[in-house]
Every structure is written in C-alpha cells, then in structure tokens.
Motif scaffolding. Structure first.
Motif, PDB file in Angstrom:
ATOM      1  N   ASP A  98       0.831  -1.209   0.000  1.00 30.95           N
ATOM      2  CA  ASP A  98       0.000   0.000   0.000  1.00 30.95           C
ATOM      3  C   ASP A  98       0.865   1.258   0.000  1.00 30.95           C
ATOM      4  OD1 ASP A  98      -2.396  -1.384  -0.011  1.00 30.95           O
ATOM      5  OD2 ASP A  98      -2.679  -1.276   2.162  1.00 30.95           O
ATOM      6  N   ASN A 155       2.256   1.457  -3.625  1.00 28.71           N
ATOM      7  CA  ASN A 155       1.249   1.636  -4.680  1.00 28.71           C
ATOM      8  C   ASN A 155       0.538   2.964  -4.575  1.00 28.71           C
ATOM      9  OD1 ASN A 155       1.857  -0.953  -5.566  1.00 28.71           O
ATOM     10  ND2 ASN A 155       0.186  -1.915  -4.424  1.00 28.71           N
ATOM     11  N   LYS A 187      -2.481   3.701  -3.659  1.00 29.42           N
ATOM     12  CA  LYS A 187      -3.826   3.673  -4.218  1.00 29.42           C
ATOM     13  C   LYS A 187      -4.847   4.036  -3.153  1.00 29.42           C
ATOM     14  CE  LYS A 187      -2.813  -0.041  -7.544  1.00 29.42           C
ATOM     15  NZ  LYS A 187      -3.152  -1.426  -7.965  1.00 29.42           N
ATOM     16  N   ASP A 188      -6.001   4.528  -3.605  1.00 24.06           N
ATOM     17  CA  ASP A 188      -7.062   4.887  -2.665  1.00 24.06           C
ATOM     18  C   ASP A 188      -7.591   3.659  -1.936  1.00 24.06           C
ATOM     19  OD1 ASP A 188      -6.885   7.565  -3.321  1.00 24.06           O
ATOM     20  OD2 ASP A 188      -8.416   7.443  -4.893  1.00 24.06           O
ATOM     21  N   ASN A 230       0.822  -5.625  -6.445  1.00 19.14           N
ATOM     22  CA  ASN A 230       0.159  -4.512  -7.117  1.00 19.14           C
ATOM     23  C   ASN A 230      -1.328  -4.523  -6.785  1.00 19.14           C
ATOM     24  OD1 ASN A 230       2.050  -2.955  -8.677  1.00 19.14           O
ATOM     25  ND2 ASN A 230       2.338  -4.774  -9.959  1.00 19.14           N
ATOM     26  N   ASP A 231      -1.855  -5.739  -6.731  1.00 20.11           N
ATOM     27  CA  ASP A 231      -3.248  -6.003  -6.359  1.00 20.11           C
ATOM     28  C   ASP A 231      -3.299  -7.474  -5.963  1.00 20.11           C
ATOM     29  OD1 ASP A 231      -5.952  -5.731  -5.915  1.00 20.11           O
ATOM     30  OD2 ASP A 231      -6.376  -4.836  -7.878  1.00 20.11           O
TER      31      ASP A 231
END
Length: 359
Positions: free
Chosen positions: A271, A274, A276-277, A328-329
């Motif tokens: 996290d 990355n 990301k939200d 990444n996910d």
C-alpha cells in the motif's frame, strides 16, 4: 485419488492426494530399490511409521531424528549420511521423508548429496508440508540462517495422506494454512476468498481437500514456470522475508505464523508503494487473521534492528538491498528492493498501526 503431475527439468513426478494413502504408499513407488530408508521424527514415528513400513514390500530401514527445526543441522545431516554408508546403501537405494517440512528438507538434502544423488519420496504429514514437499527445495540451516545450505532436487513422488492432518494441533494447522493463504494472495484470488469465509481451520471440512488441491496447484504452477527460482518462483516468498527473520529469533512460534505476520507487513508495504485509494491492508483482514488465532505481537520496536540484520542474510538479496515480494493487487505480485534503513522506517510505522494495537 486426486493426482497432480509436476513437470521438472530432471523428471516429472506425481502428487497423490487421498485419505488413508499411507496404508498403500508402496503402491505409488514406481521402482524396485535395493534398500529404502524412512527418515522421520520422534513424534511422527509413533503415529505413522509402521503404517508406511507395512505398505512397502521392499527392504526397509528407518532413521528417527528429534522433532523440531534444530534437526535441520549439519550434525543430523552427517549422522544420516553415515547411517546410509554403514548400512551399505548404494545408488539404487532410496529415502522416504515421512514427516513435516523439517524432515522433508533434511532427508531431501541427504538424498541429493549421498553418492551424488539417490531417489527420495516425500510423504508429508503436516499441512505446512503440502507446500515444502513440492518443488524440490531441500536444505539445512547454518548459524541460525534458514536453508542457507541446500539444493534443488525434486522428489520421485509426493504421497499425501490427508487423514494424517487430523493429528495436528491448532498451531500446526495455522502454520500450514498460512501457506494456503499465501497462494491465494499471489495467484488464486478465488481460493483466497473461499479461505476468508472460514473462522476455524478444520481439515475435516468437506471442502478442505479441494482447497488443498487448489493450493498445491498454485505451487505447481510457479515451480513448473521457474524451477530454480530465477524469476517468478520468487513470488512464492511472499511474507517469507520478514517471516524467516522473525522465525530465526523466536522459538515459540511456527514458520507459518511468522509468514502470516510477514504477509501482513508486505501487504502494508505494498500500500505504501502503490499509493492507491483502495488499500489491501485493512482492519477486516487483520481481524480475520486474529480470529484464526495467529499471533500479531511477534515483534516490537526493540526487535527491529535484530530482524533487519537477519533479513540482510536472505539468499534472495543483492547489493545489500532487501528484496520484498509485494502486491500490485490481489493475485499480482512483484519484487521491490529496499535499503535496510527504509525497511526499518516502514517497520516502525507498521508497528504503530491502530489495527495492530492490543492484539
């Protein structure tokens, strides 16, 4: 009986999965051997050694080691080699590794090096060994560094009697379950979601064998694509960089418990990278892990320098940078290098997370 075939550069081999398979283990041996040595530990020998011995219609001896990680040593390695030599084992003999990951790693390394290599067969008895028995990684520890001496040496077969999982305690089940969760995180998100739907690790669950097969299939996929860990097989080390470091300093926790903690940190670190939200690390994940009984207070601020030094000894590092497997996910792993200073900084922030407080 469920069967998975693993393709290897040296030879392909089958993974046999079925309850009560120990009573017909001899049927899965595709060769006649001059002698067979069953290497097992003190605990497993009392439960299953005679069952396996009686299933084998060949000349069979046994070598029993103390239970526990301390047996993955040069001392035990040498003792087994001397036993084979003193009992006239030749190149047409074989070793059966009956036990968990310690037995499999040690016995496999002996087999890989005795007379430049004899056959060995994995008969895993733990949930954790569903992972370690596949892929041909064998080895021993040295100076508190895990698996630093070893080789890639695939077995002739993996014979997995899932009924033997019933004899495991909760901590041993958690240890193996962590590797199943790891396979979900890095590749099979459907498996991960199914596992996240349970709050008790119960090998008698009607779907448990199917989850196990899905988990083994993930290990098989990465091993076949990259047998000697030159590329994507590194993704199987998700959670292990910090996990191994903690495991080498704590005697009261299992490999899988340390790996689960390492995965939580790797997810948090993902996290951070990355940005990301939608975050992969969240309170729901932490609560699920906590409810399964995994310890979440394995290190504190005073432990950081010790575990970071251990991480620097990881075989997969380069140029004094620590290589972490991140996401990444879900199902999308990648490797990222970090300086020891940066890892220590992230570890301090991780330990201060509200989600981990009071657990």
């Amino acid at each position: 009986m469920n069967t998975l075939k693993v393709k290897s550069y040296e030879h392909s081999y089958d993974i046999y999965i079925e309850k009560k398979l120990r009573f017909k283990a001899g049927d899965q041996l595709n060769k006649e051997y001059s002698q067979i040595a069953i290497v097992t530990d003190e605990h497993v020998s009392q439960l299953y050694l005679e069952d396996v011995k009686q299933s084998i219609d060949q000349k069979c001896k046994s070598f029993i080691i103390p239970s526990g990680e301390q047996s993955k040593s040069l001392t035990k390695y040498e003792e087994i080699q001397k036993y084979l030599l003193n009992n006239n084992f030749d190149r047409h003999s074989a070793i059966i590794a009956l036990g968990g990951g310690v037995v499999g790693d040690l016995a496999g390394f002996v087999a890989a090096t005795y007379m430049r290599g004899i056959d060995f067969i994995q008969v895993p008895t733990t949930l954790l060994a569903h992972d370690s028995s596949v892929g041909g990684k064998v080895g021993i520890n040295l100076l508190d560094t895990k698996n630093i001496l070893g080789s890639f040496y695939p077995p002739q077969a993996v014979i997995y009697d899932t009924e033997m999982l019933q004899s495991l305690n909760e901590q041993e089940l958690r240890s193996g379950f962590a590797e199943m969760v790891k396979h979900g995180f890095i590749f099979n998100v459907d498996l991960l979601n199914e596992l996240k739907g349970i709050n008790t690790i119960d090998p008698s669950h009607p779907l448990f064998d199917q989850w196990l097969i899905k988990s083994l299939s993930v290990k098989k996929h990465f091993v076949e694509q990259d047998e000697h860990e030159g590329n994507i097989r590194r993704f199987l080390n998700f959670g292990h960089t910090l996990g191994h470091a903690i495991e080498s300093t704590k005697s009261h926790v299992t490999h899988g418990e340390c790996v689960m903690y390492g995965m939580l940190f790797a997810i948090y670190l993902s996290d951070c990278i990355n940005d990301k939200d939608e975050k992969l690390f969240n309170e729901e994940l932490v609560n699920w892990v906590k409810n399964l009984g995994f310890p979440l207070n394995l290190i504190n601020i005073s432990d950081i320098s010790t575990v970071s030094d251990k991480m620097l000894n990881d075989k997969k590092n380069s140029n004094q940078f620590i290589n972490f497997v991140l996401l990444n996910d879900l199902g999308e792993p990648f490797v990222s290098p970090f300086s020891i200073e940066k890892i220590e900084e992230h570890l301090k922030a991780f330990l201060d997370l509200k989600a981990l407080k009071g657990v």
